[in-house]
Design a protein around this motif. Structure first.
Motif: not given
Length: 484
Positions: A445-456
């Protein structure tokens, strides 16, 4: 910092990647620093530990009074003109500098290497920094992401070199005057600022004029925009160093002969000019990372560092936070996080992930900016189709207001995969459970994007590991922790 206007500095939005880097260097050079941010963070806590006075929880003109005497105020393009602190600074007649102007002042008196381009800036800047450090040169640096090994994206070094990631998104890279300019590629982006592809490309032509006399351009000629810049630079009398799979192999160029995935990294075979071949064991995956390493190698050579030591330094590069960053393992599933927010970056990151994934590849993508989503939703859809399962979140608007009819659904509808493999999940809080239900043992699973998706990532691991502890985030090869 006596004799400059950066002895007392207040940074609005001090916790951001770019602003915090400026703050770190200012503090290391003895400046009095204050700032404000919406909330506490690891970055804010670290700056406080270095001596910065930081107010959190909102913006207020009173925050300008944290230092003994009127400060110079530093802002980024993300700060709106009606920000209360910025308004107060103008009302009081304080000096207001853009972040790039403050960074340019910090570069004064040093040999400057700037890395820019549509994609690959942060990784290439980081690779160059790590390679130069390995050579014992101790450069100052300002990077838009934290080095995994150092835990920081900025440093005041004792050497005479300053390495900086040069942001083209708002044209602010035109404030810098590099001795070595690296341009990774030139594709269409940031139309919210530039208005047209021609204006965006034209900014890079203007950047060539910023290279100091006797300086050099390093660019990837696999990219049409990079090859165009190379020709323009040579016509202007600027020394050009080309790299890529199609580099001509003349003196000073770097040719990528082969890239072979090995474990979670890759084996790179390259040739410098028409000379000897070299093999580089790169710890990070993807051919795009191999090309970034070639850019860093050529820039390091231009700065006078020895080839063998640069290659050794690149072999020790451990990555950058939010660039294919391992977050943990639970339920037989590995979870990564990546900052990719442009179609080319998304495609490169997923291609690299595919090379190291043992099972299916599942991506959770959060579009960044309404303007970018409107302009590139079809291209995002095509890039995301490299995954087996696609989860699309709603748009992270950042500095932009919502646009009617523009949402993550535009991206989801553009993914050319069977409908049952594409999932539009507008509620952020629902995403971890959705991902956990989709993933099976062996999947990535890879979370991706420049927003708050990083904390998922941690929440996904919690959902995956009900009844067990997630694997340690520092060890991608760590075995699963058995259920208690």
């Amino acid at each position: 910092m006596r004799g400059t206007d950066l002895e007392r500095v207040h940074l609005i939005g001090i916790g951001g990647a770019g602003m915090s880097g400026v703050a770190r260097i200012l503090l290391a050079r003895g400046a009095a620093v204050s700032g404000s941010d919406a909330k506490d963070s690891r970055t804010v806590l670290a700056l406080r530990a270095q001596g910065a006075r930081i107010a959190v929880g909102g913006h207020d003109g009173a925050h300008l009074e944290q230092l003994d005497g009127p400060p110079t105020v530093v802002v980024s393009s993300a700060i709106r003109k009606d920000n209360p602190e910025l308004v107060a600074a103008h009302e009081r007649g304080l000096t207001v500098l853009h972040r790039s102007d403050a960074l340019a002042a910090l570069m004064s008196g040093r040999r400057v290497a700037c890395v820019t381009g549509t994609a690959g800036k942060t990784s290439t800047t980081s690779m160059l920094t790590v390679a130069l450090q390995h050579c014992g040169l101790d450069p100052s640096f300002a990077i838009g992401g934290d080095l995994t090994a150092a835990g920081s994206g900025a440093h005041h070094g004792t050497g005479d070199i300053f390495v900086a990631e040069a942001d083209e998104s708002d044209g602010s890279f035109l404030r810098f005057s590099p001795e070595v300019a690296v341009v990774t590629n030139v594709e269409v982006d940031h139309l919210d600022h530039f208005g047209s592809p021609a204006e965006y490309a034209g900014a890079f032509t203007k950047f060539l004029a910023r290279i100091v006399p006797g300086g050099a351009l390093v660019t990837c000629v696999d990219d049409p925009g990079g090859e165009r810049l190379a020709a323009e630079a040579e016509a202007a009398g600027i020394r050009v160093r080309r790299y890529g799979r199609t580099a001509p192999g003349s003196s000073g160029d770097a040719l990528l002969l082969d890239h072979e995935p090995v474990g979670t990294g890759g084996r790179v075979r390259l040739r410098l000019g028409s000379g000897d071949e070299h093999v580089l064991e790169l710890p990070v995956p993807g051919e795009h990372m191999a090309l970034n390493a070639l850019a860093a190698l050529l820039a390091g050579i231009e700065l006078g560092a020895p080839v063998a030591e640069l290659l050794d330094g690149l072999a020790g590069f451990s990555g950058v936070r939010r660039r294919f960053e391992f977050k943990g393992r639970a339920g037989g599933v590995v979870v990564y996080d990546d900052y990719a927010h442009h179609p080319t970056k998304v495609a490169a990151a997923l291609t690299a992930a595919r090379q190291v994934a043992e099972g299916r590849l599942i991506v959770a993508f959060q579009p960044h900016l309404y303007s970018r989503t409107r302009a590139f939703h079809r291209e995002f859809g095509a890039a995301l189709a490299l995954a087996d399962e696609v989860v699309v979140l709603d748009v992270f608007g950042a500095r932009e207001d919502p646009e009617p009819g523009v949402s993550g659904a535009l991206v989801a509808e553009s993914v050319p995969l069977p409908a049952e493999r594409v999932h539009y999940v507008p509620r952020w809080s629902d995403v971890p459970e959705v991902l956990a239900k989709l993933a099976e043992p062996g999947d990535m699973v890879i979370t991706m994007g420049a927003g708050d998706v990083t904390v998922l990532g941690p929440e996904v691991l919690t959902e995956l590991g009900r009844g067990e502890e997630p694997g340690p985030a520092e060890d991608p090869a760590a075995p699963e922790t058995p259920a208690p």
